[in-house]
Write an enzyme that holds these catalytic residues in place. Structure first.
Site, PDB file in Angstrom:
ATOM      1  CE  LYS A 223       6.816   7.415   2.985  1.00 39.98           C
ATOM      2  NZ  LYS A 223       6.040   6.665   2.340  1.00 39.98           N
ATOM      3  CB  THR A 224       8.183  12.653   2.923  1.00 41.05           C
ATOM      4  OG1 THR A 224       6.957  11.481   3.024  1.00 41.05           O
ATOM      5  CG2 THR A 224       7.699  13.225   1.496  1.00 41.05           C
TER       6      THR A 224
ATOM      7  CG  ASP B 177       7.412   6.801  -1.106  1.00 41.38           C
ATOM      8  OD1 ASP B 177       7.960   6.217  -0.228  1.00 41.38           O
ATOM      9  OD2 ASP B 177       6.752   8.035  -1.000  1.00 41.38           O
ATOM     10  CD  GLU B 178       4.023   4.476   0.271  1.00 46.91           C
ATOM     11  OE1 GLU B 178       4.147   3.349   0.891  1.00 46.91           O
ATOM     12  OE2 GLU B 178       3.472   5.530   0.868  1.00 46.91           O
TER      13      GLU B 178
ATOM     14  CD  GLN C 219       2.902   2.487   6.627  1.00 41.62           C
ATOM     15  OE1 GLN C 219       2.303   3.108   5.844  1.00 41.62           O
ATOM     16  NE2 GLN C 219       4.056   2.591   7.017  1.00 41.62           N
TER      17      GLN C 219
ATOM     18  NE  ARG D 105      -1.499   6.167   7.950  1.00 43.64           N
ATOM     19  CZ  ARG D 105      -0.111   6.191   7.599  1.00 43.64           C
ATOM     20  NH1 ARG D 105       0.395   7.477   7.057  1.00 43.64           N
ATOM     21  NH2 ARG D 105       0.882   5.335   8.085  1.00 43.64           N
TER      22      ARG D 105
END
Length: 807
Positions: A58-59, A246-247, A304, A654
DNA sequence: ATAATAGTTCTTTTT
DNA sequence: GAACTATTAT
């Protein structure tokens, strides 16, 4: 109403020539992307939700999307506002966009919610009745303040605690309920509610008077600013044409409201007035005279969401399509990070959360290595396993900096640190014992804050008698009373100390302090922050006192202060032109994750929360026990277990290559040792994915019932039956061999160092008395000796930690 | 006013 | 086991 315009809205090469999408997106920008990613980069519309599973790139998508907007000239850098979760992520994104478009990234706002809002508030402070140099209070500051207010009102008799009051105030602010809003809906017949209202009111007043904001105010006040002053809001609404967040799953209501304000269209009358006032060279208004709302892109993954405790509302992302009717939703499910084994585990775990949208991560990378499981006897034993495996990984070519160890609570880092130090494993704990939270550092900041913001009574109170000047509680109260009588800040009272009739010694001390602060304030006008700091540290005697005390701890504190000076210098190098207020802001908004630097060859130990958004070749998930993950505090909260499961999911995802899960059968907490049970979440990982290693006692380390149908069964595996004897706790081994005993009496775990035992040696045990060594199984630091005692029979003991001595 | 001592309570995660 | 409070002695 007067307002101060933001930095020029129209750059020299600005939107006067606004050509819209002149050319298409450079093919290089979408090269190597999968169809969904590509669509996410190229889609143009009012609102876009990118549901980005863990590791789905996504980044990359976000940066390319911004780069695309810039390179097609659809937007100027100054028209872009990108909100990231950490300052570090912001810096990275700026850098990556810069690489893609070649230096044109200047003028973009890429920052966290808090940084962006502080920037707006400092500029517009006067509009909402703050002064631009306001202090940002951190948790410790607000705690101290709340404590004092509770005391003043004797509210502790009603059962109010600082943390309780603070969390409730925080929740209210996150919901944009100020004191008046609360007063309207509170049932004030209830004396407790009435008392809380008074607490909230005083807290708010104290912050106002001190020209200070807490973390929640930073967001909420910006929303109030925009709502109360449409012409100020319009300034930003006109400027930011593309807002990216984001997030998004971790936004709270206030942040959601802020975004809504930012992407609102500007009404025709306000728009016309604004463009006239800022002297816009090109109008952004449409035929109806309005300036259309900015386009909004949000990226997130409800699986998340792990910040409900600070108000994050998962509904923001779940209901995005309802909130923004013309929105497009793009799902990214292909994972580019982890092996299939790791993803299988993650998918299986998160599937236990009901009422979630189905999402299945997949990869084209192979299955990879099995997950490795380990059950230790204690946190130390577990830490030893981690240290050993880290060394093994290193032999396999995975360097320290590609390894991370995750914990649920900060307290868990202790045994890890102890073992890592002993074993020589280089490690770092971002945000561990926070540098900025140390007493001497906070003292130094007390001086700086007072200089930057003379209204800050709290800061002044902190430094009033630090270093010791003989100004005790009595004198403080006298000054305080005088301040209240005259309705002036404490700082002004210092200058009038002569009127107070204090003793000559005290009067001099107070007058000196006042002079020192005044001189500091004069310096702060045009000198760099480090110079102001050095001046204050020298003249206050803060460093000098520590240096002279002779205590080695004080020596370390003095060094910390010097470290602080170099940090201030460094800050100025990184940000030329920056002021004292800038420095204070950056420190106040500095997050644990911001100090992550993965290039320097150390293992990183951190909480699962700070781990969000990161990735490592090898990941250790430690303390996977009931009471810890899920944490005992979460078990009774609605949705608590689901959130803890997401935390576990975040941890698993992760890992790129190798994943380790570990737990202990006993864990130190509260200062004594408690029995620990395997986490219910372990049973949710398909059994064939985990390979359980031998435990320290030579027994199987695998919790037997794991993989059984019910999670509760896993928690009750018979391997984990315990008998507690006086002063020590025993584990029943599953094999018919003698029980293994470990640990000493309550208190610290002992360490026998390199104690060597051989068959035939005689030892004395703290609980079992004398016995003969009948067998030794060498296994490095986990060497086990079997000892025949007269009273209790044969026992297996961990030589390193058992409470024994050789006779 | 301060230093030292003993007893108390409390701990999830963080901008 | 730490951090905070209350109490006492200097």
């Amino acid at each position: 109403m007067a307002f101060i315009p933001e930095i020029p809205l129209v750059p020299e090469w600005g939107p006067d020539s606004f050509p819209g999408a002149g050319r298409g997106i450079d093919p290089a920008l979408v090269e190597g992307l999968n169809p969904q990613q590509r669509q996410a980069v190229e889609y143009r519309g009012q609102a876009l939700l990118i549901v980005a599973g863990a590791g789905s790139g996504k980044t990359s998508v976000l940066t390319r999307r911004i780069a695309g907007l810039l390179s097609t000239r659809e937007a100027w850098p100054s028209q872009i506002l990108a909100i990231t979760f950490t300052n570090k992520a912001a810096a990275e994104m700026r850098e990556r966009v810069g690489q893609l478009v070649g230096g044109e990234a200047e003028g973009m706002w890429i920052s966290t919610f808090h940084s962006a809002c502080v920037r707006i508030l400092r500029r517009q402070a006067e509009v909402v009745g703050w002064k631009s140099g306001f202090t940002i209070y951190d948790t410790a500051d607000t705690r101290a303040l709340t404590k004092r207010i509770i005391k003043e009102l004797d509210a502790d008799t009603l059962g109010f605690t600082p943390s309780g009051v603070l969390s409730r105030i925080s929740r209210l602010k996150n919901e944009l309920k100020d004191v008046d809003a609360f007063a309207r809906e509170a049932s004030l017949g209830d004396p407790k509610e009435a008392a809380f209202l008074e607490l909230y009111r005083r807290y708010t007043q104290a912050l106002r008077r001190a020209n200070a904001l807490d973390f929640d105010d930073i967001i909420a006040e910006t929303v109030y600013l925009f709502r109360a002053f449409p012409e100020v809001a319009a300034l930003y609404q006109r400027r930011f044409r593309h807002v990216l967040v984001d997030e998004y799953q971790d936004t709270n209501h206030a942040q959601y409201a802020l975004i809504r304000e930012l992407v609102k269209p500007v009404d025709a009358d306000v728009a016309a007035d604004l463009e006239r006032r800022i002297g816009a060279r090109a109008s952004l208004t449409e035929a109806d005279g309005r300036i259309p709302g900015a386009s909004l892109t949000v990226v997130g993954d409800s699986d998340q969401s792990i910040y409900a405790f600070r108000g994050a509302d998962i509904r923001n992302i779940v209901e995005f399509e309802r909130d923004f009717p013309d929105s497009e939703v793009i799902l990214l499910e292909q994972n580019y990070r982890s092996t299939q084994t790791i993803l299988d585990a993650a998918n299986a775990v998160i599937a236990n959360n009901f009422d979630r949208k189905a999402k299945n991560l997949f990869t084209v990378a192979g299955a990879g290595a099995s997950i490795v499981g380990y059950t230790g006897y204690s946190g130390h034993d577990e830490a030893q396993f981690v240290a050993d495996e880290i060394e093994a990984l290193r032999r396999d070519g995975i360097g320290y900096n590609q390894v991370a160890v995750f914990v649920r609570t900060n307290a868990q880092t202790r045994p890890l640190e102890e073992v890592f130090i002993r074993e020589g494993v280089p490690y770092r704990i971002p945000g561990g014992t926070r540098f900025y939270e140390r007493a001497e550092i906070k003292d130094a900041f007390g001086y700086l804050a007072q200089v930057a913001n003379p209204d800050d009574d709290l800061a002044l109170r902190r430094i009033l008698n630090t270093p010791k000047r003989g100004i005790g509680p009595a004198t403080e109260a006298a000054l305080q009373a005088h301040a209240e009588r005259l309705g002036m800040p404490l700082r002004d009272v210092l200058r009038e100390v002569d009127d107070l009739g204090l003793g000559p010694k005290l009067t001099t001390a107070v007058r000196d302090l006042a002079a020192l602060l005044d001189e500091g304030a004069r310096l702060a006008v045009d000198r760099p922050p480090a110079e102001v700091l050095t001046f204050l540290l020298d003249k206050s005697g803060l460093v000098e006192t520590l240096r002279r005390s002779g205590d080695p701890q004080d020596e370390a504190r003095a060094e910390n202060l010097e470290e602080l000076v170099s940090q201030a210098k460094e800050f100025r190098v990184q940000n030329p032109e920056s002021t004292l207020v800038d420095f204070l802001t950056s420190v106040a908004l500095f997050a644990a994750a911001d100090e992550l630097e993965d290039a320097d060859g150390t293992v990183t130990i951190m909480t699962l929360h700070t781990a969000k958004g990161l990735e490592y070749d090898a990941v250790f998930l430690t303390g996977i026990e009931e009471e810890l993950l899920p944490h005992r505090m979460s078990v009774n909260e609605p949705g608590g277990i689901a959130e803890e499961r997401r935390l576990f999911y975040v941890g698993i995802t992760r890992a790129k290559q190798r994943l380790f899960v570990s737990l202990a059968t006993s864990r130190a907490s509260f200062g004594d040792i408690n029995v620990a049970m395997p986490s219910r979440f372990l049973g949710e990982i398909p059994a064939q994915l985990i390979e359980w290693r031998e435990g320290a006692g030579g027994g199987m380390s695998r919790p037997r019932a794991i993989g059984a149908r019910s999670a509760s069964g896993a928690a009750r595996g018979e391997r984990f039956s315990y008998s507690t004897s006086f002063g020590s706790r025993a584990v029943e081994a599953s094999a018919p061999r003698p029980k293994t005993e470990w640990t000493s009496a309550v208190g610290q775990l002992r360490d026998n160092g390199d104690l060597q035992l051989a068959v035939g040696d005689r030892v004395r045990h703290a609980d079992f008395g004398d016995g003969d060594v009948v067998a030794v199984t060498p296994n490095g630091p986990r060497t086990v000796a079997e000892v025949q005692f007269g009273s209790v029979g044969r026992k297996r003991l961990l030589v390193k930690v058992a409470p024994i001595e050789k006779l």
